[in-house]
Design a protein around this motif. Structure first.
Motif, PDB file in Angstrom:
ATOM      1  N   CYS A 185      47.456  -0.784 -16.037  1.00 23.66           N
ATOM      2  CA  CYS A 185      47.911  -1.710 -14.988  1.00 23.66           C
ATOM      3  C   CYS A 185      49.423  -1.906 -15.070  1.00 23.66           C
ATOM      4  O   CYS A 185      50.115  -1.911 -14.035  1.00 23.66           O
ATOM      5  CB  CYS A 185      47.208  -3.055 -15.116  1.00 23.66           C
ATOM      6  N   ARG A 186      49.934  -2.054 -16.269  1.00 25.41           N
ATOM      7  CA  ARG A 186      51.370  -2.248 -16.430  1.00 25.41           C
ATOM      8  C   ARG A 186      52.129  -1.019 -15.917  1.00 25.41           C
ATOM      9  O   ARG A 186      53.177  -1.133 -15.281  1.00 25.41           O
ATOM     10  CB  ARG A 186      51.690  -2.501 -17.912  1.00 25.41           C
ATOM     11  N   ASP A 215      45.636 -12.044 -18.748  1.00 22.54           N
ATOM     12  CA  ASP A 215      46.350 -13.303 -19.012  1.00 22.54           C
ATOM     13  C   ASP A 215      47.074 -13.240 -20.347  1.00 22.54           C
ATOM     14  O   ASP A 215      48.236 -13.678 -20.473  1.00 22.54           O
ATOM     15  CB  ASP A 215      45.366 -14.479 -19.007  1.00 22.54           C
ATOM     16  N   ALA A 216      46.403 -12.689 -21.364  1.00 22.94           N
ATOM     17  CA  ALA A 216      47.018 -12.593 -22.690  1.00 22.94           C
ATOM     18  C   ALA A 216      48.233 -11.676 -22.673  1.00 22.94           C
ATOM     19  O   ALA A 216      49.192 -11.875 -23.431  1.00 22.94           O
ATOM     20  CB  ALA A 216      45.985 -12.095 -23.703  1.00 22.94           C
ATOM     21  N   ALA A 217      48.209 -10.665 -21.797  1.00 27.47           N
ATOM     22  CA  ALA A 217      49.333  -9.729 -21.713  1.00 27.47           C
ATOM     23  C   ALA A 217      50.441 -10.240 -20.807  1.00 27.47           C
ATOM     24  O   ALA A 217      51.485  -9.582 -20.667  1.00 27.47           O
ATOM     25  CB  ALA A 217      48.824  -8.382 -21.199  1.00 27.47           C
ATOM     26  N   ASP A 274      40.036  -2.470 -23.450  1.00 26.84           N
ATOM     27  CA  ASP A 274      40.751  -3.504 -22.691  1.00 26.84           C
ATOM     28  C   ASP A 274      42.258  -3.302 -22.763  1.00 26.84           C
ATOM     29  O   ASP A 274      42.971  -3.440 -21.756  1.00 26.84           O
ATOM     30  CB  ASP A 274      40.390  -4.894 -23.205  1.00 26.84           C
ATOM     31  N   SER A 275      42.762  -2.966 -23.946  1.00 27.98           N
ATOM     32  CA  SER A 275      44.204  -2.744 -24.106  1.00 27.98           C
ATOM     33  C   SER A 275      44.665  -1.563 -23.268  1.00 27.98           C
ATOM     34  O   SER A 275      45.743  -1.588 -22.659  1.00 27.98           O
ATOM     35  CB  SER A 275      44.546  -2.514 -25.576  1.00 27.98           C
ATOM     36  N   ALA A 276      43.841  -0.503 -23.231  1.00 27.82           N
ATOM     37  CA  ALA A 276      44.208   0.674 -22.454  1.00 27.82           C
ATOM     38  C   ALA A 276      44.219   0.357 -20.958  1.00 27.82           C
ATOM     39  O   ALA A 276      45.057   0.861 -20.200  1.00 27.82           O
ATOM     40  CB  ALA A 276      43.236   1.812 -22.746  1.00 27.82           C
ATOM     41  N   VAL A 277      43.285  -0.470 -20.524  1.00 25.37           N
ATOM     42  CA  VAL A 277      43.245  -0.866 -19.114  1.00 25.37           C
ATOM     43  C   VAL A 277      44.483  -1.685 -18.759  1.00 25.37           C
ATOM     44  O   VAL A 277      45.112  -1.472 -17.706  1.00 25.37           O
ATOM     45  CB  VAL A 277      41.958  -1.664 -18.812  1.00 25.37           C
TER      46      VAL A 277
END
Length: 715
Positions: free
Chosen positions: A603-604, A630-632, A596-599
């Motif tokens: 995106c960023r 949302d968290a990011a 999830d973090s890599a995804v």
């Protein structure tokens, strides 16, 4: 390609007397200034055209309020069609002919010719000056066709083709091709390439400035024939279909104004994405709908298993329903007596038998035959009256047809059919289903069709979308469905045979444009061949065209996705791409815990580029990714919401990705997309769809091994 300096002023003085030559700027040798001057004058002319329509006085023009309202609606539509969109170029090209085209080549007034031939500016709509002389020619006019098809090998009497580049609504560059000069080198069309590759924010745009010769041939195909377009991703099949509608409305406006046009899409998100294309071309009266909306005769609140839905969508169901509709018919067992005054007229049973038999053998709708039956019986009575010395007229026949005796006979012999109630009975009553499907469906198939619990009524029945299609079929068996002049059906490869029949009923006396890609079929009943699909549509004679040259998807991306073709569509030719964009494909392998973090990081990174971003994932992964975004602190849109400069990232379930495109796509965990489908082949087709949504770049982020059909080392 010539660029306009930022400081170059826009000339504003009037155009010359020759309507074929643009107005001259203050500096005679400034071609850019002349083009900008013509643009300014053309915008002023369009504004004057709109003002003229707005100034029309409709007082006492019509004889009654109905005609007045119709006229006012037409005037309002004309005003809207003449709107000048600030960020949409009024013209995008120019043709300089060696000779003046004949009057027969165009329905529009002709610009004057000089010793250099005739010049036409090609744009989205026709614009004329106060004298009626054209300043911009509609792209659909015959005289504009060489803009799309002329080449050095076949110049079509064109000396020069000029393409214009715009920034916003301002003309900023031009590029020339001297088609009749064999010594001129081919520049490669930098402006054309730039327009094709321009980042996309917001809904789908028209491609009127970049239509290619093979696309133009489909766009301008005649209205009398149906065209089926097998188009690989990025070949522009959707845009071609929409521009074909615009062309047909131009070439056959009166006919289609009477009969109507319709665009059928796979879902509302897709229709929202394409809804601005036709208005941008000046066409405002084209209806749009999904197949679900076309057959919305019952409240859909249930779902079918894949196996049940496949049977309900099978073409054999048409025969089952035909039998069900006719199951209530009865042959007469006794004669009929009609009382008129003091006399009684008898129609013997054999005559009634002949009437009913003749109607049953005729190829007419159940409802039409039922309406004809009382008149046929009444006519038999009138014949007897005449033989008895009376002289009855048509009014007497109508009165006889309305008598209780005749009405009772019709109700007994040819009972009314309620489509929803009939289908409800078919899906609830095992004996009735057995009776109607004997020799058509197997016993196991019948079991799959029956609802687990009988419904109490139409309103409480667990209707599914497939059931609604069956109701639509029965409605057409009872009363003919209204046919439109032209229907465009996109993503057609996903329709079932019964859904094809539902769409085909809407153009039974008209024509159709069928768009799709067999490799992108993701339903259990997806089309296996276009010949079979067109037969179900009722257009077996349709012409099939194949588009394989892609303009939007980068070569490295389409080549990578095409590795799936041998497994999902073995007979289909792989697409090629005119765009070579090094670095457009990035495959990242990560640990499962950090997926999830890599995804989110991908995106960023994508958001640092200009254009729209689509994060596409298996439907089951969407809630978790939404929380991660949302968290990011990354704002996101839902499919169908319009992207803007402030909000460019859309979170897209794989099941809704078809037909959409984004400048940059982040594809999450391909194996999850495959596993989210009922079988591997359907899953690989869904993955093929996801991988081909990217226009500028594709980043694949995965923790699980990629499907074996893909080579993850190819980067």
């Amino acid at each position: 390609m010539r660029e306009i300096p930022e400081a170059t002023p826009v000339p504003t003085h009037a155009r010359p007397d020759d309507p074929g030559i643009p107005h001259e700027p203050d500096i005679p040798d400034d071609p850019l200034g002349r083009e900008r001057s013509h643009l300014a004058a053309s915008r002023a002319a369009l504004s004057a055209m709109r003002a003229d329509v707005q100034a029309l006085d409709l007082t006492d023009v019509t004889g009654n309020w109905v005609n007045a309202r119709i006229l006012q609606r037409e005037i309002t539509a004309r005003i809207a069609a003449l709107a000048d969109l600030a960020d949409t170029p009024l013209f995008f090209g120019r043709l300089d002919y060696l000779h003046t085209p004949g009057e027969a080549d165009s329905p529009l007034p002709q610009p004057s010719a000089d010793e250099h031939g005739t010049r036409f500016y090609i744009g989205r709509r026709h614009v004329h000056d106060k004298d009626g002389d054209p300043m911009v020619i509609d792209w659909r006019a015959p005289v504009s066709q060489p803009f799309y098809r002329a080449s050095r090998a076949e110049p079509m009497d064109v000396a020069l083709r000029r393409r214009f580049g715009y920034t916003g609504g301002e003309l900023t560059a031009y590029e020339d091709e001297h088609l009749s000069d064999p010594s001129e080198a081919d520049t490669g069309g930098a402006l054309l390439q730039a327009e094709i590759e321009r980042p996309r924010v917001g809904p789908m745009r028209d491609i009127v400035a970049t239509i290619q010769p093979e696309q133009d041939e489909i766009v301008r195909a005649g209205i009398s024939g149906t065209v089926c377009v097998q188009g690989a991703p990025g070949t522009g099949k959707t845009a071609v279909g929409l521009h074909r509608v615009a062309y047909l409305l131009y070439a056959h406006r009166e006919r289609l104004a009477r009969t109507g046009t319709l665009v059928v899409g796979p879902n509302r998100s897709f229709l929202h994405y394409i809804e601005q294309v036709l208005p941008a071309l000046g066409e405002l009266d084209v209806a749009q709908a999904t197949v679900e909306e076309l057959v919305a005769h019952v409240p859909v609140r249930g779902t079918d298993s894949a196996a049940a839905a496949q049977i309900k969508g099978d073409a054999r169901m048409a025969e089952v329903l035909r039998r069900a509709v006719g199951s209530g018919l009865r042959m007469p067992t006794e004669g009929l007596v009609v009382v008129r005054g003091s006399r009684r007229w008898r129609v013997p049973v054999y005559e009634l038998d002949e009437i009913v038999t003749e109607l049953r053998e005729r190829d007419i709708r159940y409802g039409a035959a039922r309406e004809a039956l009382p008149q046929r019986i009444a006519h038999a009575v009138l014949v007897k009256m005449e033989l008895g010395g009376e002289a009855p007229d048509d009014r007497v026949q109508d009165a006889v047809a309305r008598t209780k005796a005749v009405k009772d006979a019709v109700k007994e012999l040819w009972p009314p059919v309620d489509p929803a109630k009939l289908v409800l009975r078919l899906l609830s009553d095992g004996e009735f289903l057995d009776q109607c499907s004997e020799g058509v469906l197997t016993e196991d198939e019948r079991k799959l069709l029956l609802w687990s619990k009988p419904a109490r009524g139409v309103g409480s029945a667990p209707w599914s979308f497939a059931d609604a299609v069956l109701v639509d079929e029965v409605r057409d068996l009872v009363q003919r469905t209204h046919s439109l002049g032209h229907v465009v059906v996109d993503e057609a490869q996903d329709l079932s045979p019964m859904q094809y029949r539902a769409v085909g009923r809407r153009c039974s006396t008209g024509s159709a444009t069928v768009l799709g890609d067999i490799a992108q079929g993701t339903t259990p009943w997806a089309t296996g061949s276009w010949q079979e699909a067109l037969s179900h549509l009722g257009k077996a004679e349709a012409r099939i065209e194949e588009l394989t040259r892609g303009f939007r998807v980068p070569r490295s991306v389409i080549d990578y996705a095409s590795r799936l073709l041998p497994s999902i569509a073995p007979g289909l030719a792989p697409a090629t791409s005119v765009r070579d964009s090094p670095g457009s494909l990035d495959i990242r392998t990560v640990e499962a815990a950090g997926l999830d973090s890599a995804v989110v990081a991908a995106c960023r990174e994508a958001l640092t580029h200009e254009g729209s971003i689509g994060l596409i994932a298996a439907d089951a992964r969407i809630p978790g990714l939404a929380e991660a975004l949302d968290a990011a602190g990354l704002s996101r849109l839902e499919p169908g919401e319009e992207t803007s400069r402030q909000a460019r990232l859309t979170l897209v379930p794989a099941s809704l990705a078809k037909g959409l495109e984004y400048d940059y796509v982040v594809a999450d965990e391909p194996v999850a997309i495959v596993d989210g489908e009922p079988d591997e082949r359907t899953g690989l087709r869904r993955l093929y769809v996801v991988l081909t949504r990217a226009v500028s770049g594709l980043t694949i982020v995965h923790a699980a091994p990629l499907p074996r059909e893909l080579d993850s080392d190819a980067r």
